[in-house]
Design an enzyme around this catalytic site. Structure first.
Site, short mmCIF file in Angstrom:
data_model
loop_
_atom_site.label_atom_id
_atom_site.label_comp_id
_atom_site.label_asym_id
_atom_site.label_seq_id
_atom_site.Cartn_x
_atom_site.Cartn_y
_atom_site.Cartn_z
N SER A 122 0.80 -1.23 0.00
CA SER A 122 0.00 0.00 0.00
C SER A 122 0.83 1.28 0.00
O SER A 122 0.26 2.36 -0.18
CB SER A 122 -0.93 0.03 1.21
OG SER A 122 -2.04 -0.79 0.97
N TYR A 156 -4.61 3.61 7.90
CA TYR A 156 -5.98 3.08 8.03
C TYR A 156 -6.58 3.43 9.38
O TYR A 156 -6.44 4.58 9.83
CB TYR A 156 -5.99 1.55 7.80
CG TYR A 156 -5.02 1.13 6.75
CD1 TYR A 156 -5.23 1.52 5.43
CD2 TYR A 156 -3.88 0.39 7.05
CE1 TYR A 156 -4.33 1.16 4.45
CE2 TYR A 156 -2.98 0.04 6.06
CZ TYR A 156 -3.22 0.43 4.77
OH TYR A 156 -2.33 0.10 3.80
N TYR A 203 -3.79 -2.34 -10.25
CA TYR A 203 -3.63 -2.10 -8.81
C TYR A 203 -2.68 -3.14 -8.18
O TYR A 203 -1.77 -2.79 -7.41
CB TYR A 203 -5.02 -2.15 -8.15
CG TYR A 203 -4.99 -2.21 -6.65
CD1 TYR A 203 -4.69 -1.08 -5.90
CD2 TYR A 203 -5.24 -3.40 -5.97
CE1 TYR A 203 -4.64 -1.14 -4.51
CE2 TYR A 203 -5.20 -3.47 -4.59
CZ TYR A 203 -4.90 -2.34 -3.87
OH TYR A 203 -4.84 -2.40 -2.50
N VAL A 241 1.18 -3.76 3.76
CA VAL A 241 1.15 -5.07 4.43
C VAL A 241 2.40 -5.91 4.19
O VAL A 241 2.55 -6.98 4.78
CB VAL A 241 -0.10 -5.92 4.10
CG1 VAL A 241 -1.35 -5.33 4.71
CG2 VAL A 241 -0.25 -6.14 2.62
N LYS A 269 0.41 3.42 -2.92
CA LYS A 269 -0.74 4.32 -3.03
C LYS A 269 -0.32 5.79 -3.01
O LYS A 269 -1.00 6.66 -3.56
CB LYS A 269 -1.77 4.01 -1.93
CG LYS A 269 -2.40 2.61 -2.08
CD LYS A 269 -3.32 2.23 -0.94
CE LYS A 269 -4.18 1.00 -1.23
NZ LYS A 269 -3.83 -0.25 -0.68
N1 GLN Z 1 -2.27 -5.29 -2.01
C1 GLN Z 1 -2.81 -5.22 -0.69
C2 GLN Z 1 -4.31 -5.42 -0.70
O1 GLN Z 1 -4.96 -4.95 -1.57
C3 GLN Z 1 -2.44 -3.89 -0.11
C4 GLN Z 1 -2.97 -3.71 1.30
C5 GLN Z 1 -2.01 -3.01 2.21
O2 GLN Z 1 -0.81 -2.92 2.00
N2 GLN Z 1 -2.55 -2.55 3.30
O3 GLN Z 1 -4.87 -6.05 0.15
#
Ligand code: GLN
Length: 311
Positions: A64, A243, A191, A261, A67
């Site tokens: 993420s 988050y 994505y 993650v 992003k």
């Molecule tokens: N690729 C992961 C997902 O879509 C990214 C989530 C994350 O890093 N929090 O679940």
């Protein structure tokens, strides 16, 4: 300035001794194979000096954290029109939550939760083939870090595609509201490849430098984004970058940050430095357990919280 090199070495020693390292993300099978007993940290100072400690040359899946880079690119494509399709408020919900989408007519709360980043990927796909959109993001991070060796781990993207039922649900749901312009499968493919960019801590810290430099690329000298846009991206990182753990990260660390993650966190000390930390074990919000702890110690010892008095 306190001895940053020594502080980082001390943090790395302390983290190596830590027994409770959190849990590696296993819902993406490829990520579940990563050894939790790793820790790396890198600091790219605005004056050009670089400091590192731990497993700093081990590449990890940025997940993420991508992003931040995809949002930056998408704002370059469509400017403030992006905010008609994505909000700017913290969600207070897990990164892959679907609950708010129904009440809020398919408009995700912010670009740093999965739903928001899927819309951002959809924006970057406009007028392009998926592989062009993926290539654009990869070239962008290579340019920011000034390192052409940065690559995408296609096995991680494939692993997530095979198991990403929640993201498929989010994408289909938003498509039903008209907030996805492409077939969900195409947008999700883009994505997943963004999430599967691999970097080590040093490369990631270097890629974040423009946000610590008022939007300027420190090597190239020219603007990546305007100073105002850099400030706003930093504000979103502070309020939404972790988050439903964003409040706690601001409380404990006090700098804009974005987690993934894969266990990485990019932290920005505006005007001072870009930081990257990595430890694959996650806490209950899906943020790196030791990574957050290490940034808390570092920010305290360097007095880097943006809420500390300026002198
Ligand atoms: N690729 C992961 C997902 O879509 C990214 C989530 C994350 O890093 N929090 O679940």
């Amino acid at each position: 300035m306190p001895d940053l090199d020594q502080i980082l070495q001390e943090i790395a020693v302390e983290m190596a001794a830590e027994k409770d390292r959190g849990r590696v993300a296993s819902y993406i099978p490829e990520l579940g194979k990563v050894d939790a007993a790793q820790f790396g940290i890198a600091v790219a100072m605005n004056d050009g000096r670089v400091f590192t400690a731990g497993d700093v040359q081990k590449a990890f899946s940025i997940q993420s954290i991508s992003k931040v880079f995809s949002l930056t690119l998408a704002l370059g494509h469509v400017g403030d029109a992006l905010w008609r399709r994505v909000g700017r408020e913290p969600s207070g919900n897990p990164f892959n939550s679907i609950v708010q989408l129904e009440h809020e007519n398919g408009i995700p709360r912010n670009p740093f939760i999965n739903a928001g980043a899927i819309v951002v990927a959809d924006i970057l796909l406009e007028g392009h083939e998926p592989k062009e959109a993926i290539g654009e993001l990869l070239r962008f991070v290579q340019y920011l870090a000034d390192d052409a060796s940065i690559h995408i781990d296609r096995s991680v993207a494939a692993s997530e595609k095979a198991t990403g039922f929640r993201n498929a649900a989010l994408a289909n749901y938003m498509r039903a509201f008209g907030n996805l312009r492409h077939v969900p499968e195409l947008t999700l493919g883009v994505y997943y490849h963004f999430c599967a960019v691999e970097m080590d801590c040093l490369q990631l810290a270097r890629a974040g430098r423009f946000l610590a430099h008022g939007g300027r690329h420190p090597d190239a000298g020219h603007s990546v984004v305007s100073g105002e846009r850099a400030r706003r991206i930093n504000a979103l990182m502070l309020t939404c970058g972790h988050y439903d753990g964003s409040g706690d990260f601001a409380f404990r660390v006090g700098i804009p940050g974005k987690s993934g993650v894969g266990g990485g966190i990019l932290g920005i000390v505006p005007g001072v430095a870009s930081l990257a930390v990595w430890s694959p074990g996650l806490n209950e919000n899906g943020n790196s357990k030791l990574g957050s702890r290490a940034l808390e110690i570092l920010a305290r010892r360097m007095n880097w919280s943006i809420f500390a008095p300026r002198n």
